[in-house]
Design an enzyme around this catalytic site. Structure first.
Site, PDB file in Angstrom:
ATOM      1  N   CYS A  94     -10.974  45.123  -6.762  1.00 36.24           N
ATOM      2  CA  CYS A  94     -12.312  44.868  -7.277  1.00 36.24           C
ATOM      3  C   CYS A  94     -12.408  45.264  -8.755  1.00 36.24           C
ATOM      4  O   CYS A  94     -11.809  44.629  -9.596  1.00 36.24           O
ATOM      5  CB  CYS A  94     -13.340  45.583  -6.401  1.00 36.24           C
ATOM      6  N   HIS A 151     -11.957  44.037  -0.685  1.00 35.01           N
ATOM      7  CA  HIS A 151     -11.633  45.457  -0.474  1.00 35.01           C
ATOM      8  C   HIS A 151     -10.821  45.714   0.790  1.00 35.01           C
ATOM      9  O   HIS A 151     -11.408  45.970   1.845  1.00 35.01           O
ATOM     10  CB  HIS A 151     -12.940  46.254  -0.365  1.00 35.01           C
ATOM     11  N   GLU A 206      -9.239  48.374   1.429  1.00 32.54           N
ATOM     12  CA  GLU A 206      -9.429  49.789   1.778  1.00 32.54           C
ATOM     13  C   GLU A 206     -10.692  50.005   2.592  1.00 32.54           C
ATOM     14  O   GLU A 206     -10.830  51.020   3.252  1.00 32.54           O
ATOM     15  CB  GLU A 206      -9.426  50.647   0.499  1.00 32.54           C
TER      16      GLU A 206
END
Lengths: 90, 230
Positions: free
Chosen positions: B86, B203, B205
């Site tokens: 990002c 994302h 994560e």
């Protein structure tokens, strides 16, 4: 001396903000307004000789103020608005 | 695998990244403040999501001059894996470690949702635990994720297999409707020439555990573990 830096999106890059403003203008009933583009205006003050300042500001535009991949910049130098040097500066 | 996660003022996905790393590797990640100047002893560096320096001027424009950046440039040029997620992707383009730029979403809206992605290159250090053409679900949360580059750059990225992930619909088709931000050719993530730097708008994560709505991101970190251990 003072400098004004205009940063604008390159011609080929879509500008959704400009597009939204253009629609708002049309919604207000105004005709004949086209190609609305939004950019940034950065004003700054430089000390030192004009040619050094000009070089410095161009370098700054290329390095930081604009991203040459998607933006163009234009610099306007204005010597008339020069402010008196502060103590300790040339 | 020793992973460092760089925190800039305004980063907000650094802790998520560290948790995902620890869940996969069993070792805590090292938190690196952007004013540090060394990445010695690390196998992987993550530039996390967020709004470094408030995204003032342009996303990533000021993070690009952080004191950690020279060490990051050396680390990447020596072949060390660098993952920019990002805002981290935006920083990598500003650093010119990746080509192109990320501009305001075509629809002007900040988009925060789970999207479908297609794995376009499953042979990189970041994607070896996926299959080519596999569909995965990662969340996005960005207002400036519209990837732009010159037609020549885009052709080169495609030709060299450097498009890592693409926005697609549920059937795996890269349609206009499945493109959340107007990115050129539905590009969500790209690799550098040596394939050791990945920039990705979504994302992984935040998709590293099924309880978060998707566990598909976990394998990105498993890929790195496999690549580093190899």
């Amino acid at each position: 001396m003072r400098a004004r830096v205009e940063v604008t999106l390159k011609a080929g890059i879509r500008d959704p903000q400009g597009h939204a403003i253009e629609r708002a203008i049309a919604n207000l009933g105004y005709e004949g307004v086209r190609n609305v583009r939004v950019g940034k205006l950065i004003t700054l003050e430089l000390t030192g000789p004009r040619e050094v300042s000009e070089r410095r500001i161009t370098e700054l535009c290329e390095k930081l103020l604009a991203n040459p991949v998607v933006e163009d910049f234009a610099v306007l130098m204005d010597e008339r608005e020069r402010e008196s040097p502060r103590a300790g500066e040339p | 695998m020793r992973v460092g996660v760089v925190t800039f003022p305004g980063s907000n996905s650094d802790v998520d990244s560290m948790r995902a790393v620890e869940a996969v590797t069993g070792r805590p990640a090292r938190s690196i403040w952007h004013k540090e100047t060394s990445l010695d002893g690390l196998d992987v560096v993550v530039l996390p999501g967020g709004f470094a320096h408030g995204d003032y001027l342009r996303a990533g424009a000021m993070a690009r001059f952080s004191p950690i950046v020279p060490a990051l440039e050396r680390f990447a040029r020596a072949g060390g894996p660098v993952l920019g997620l990002c805002n981290g992707f935006q920083v990598l383009t500003e650093m010119h470690l990746l080509p192109g730029a990320l501009v305001r979403n075509a629809g002007l809206r900040f988009r925060s949702e789970i999207v479908h992605l297609r794995v376009e290159n499953a042979s990189s250090p970041f994607t070896n635990a996926y299959r080519d053409g596999e569909l995965v679900r990662f969340p996005i949360a960005h207002g400036e994720g519209n990837y732009v580059a010159s037609p020549e750059t885009l052709d080169r990225l495609e030709g060299e297999g450097r498009v890592a992930f693409r926005y697609v619909d549920e059937a795996g088709r890269p349609t206009t409707g499945s493109n959340p931000n107007g990115s050129a050719r539905n590009i969500a993530g790209i690799l550098n020439e040596a394939c050791n730097v990945l920039g990705l708008m979504p994302h992984p994560e935040r998709a590293a555990d099924p309880v978060l709505g998707s566990g598909d991101g976990r394998r990105l970190f498993e890929s790195l573990l496999a690549a580093v251990s190899a």
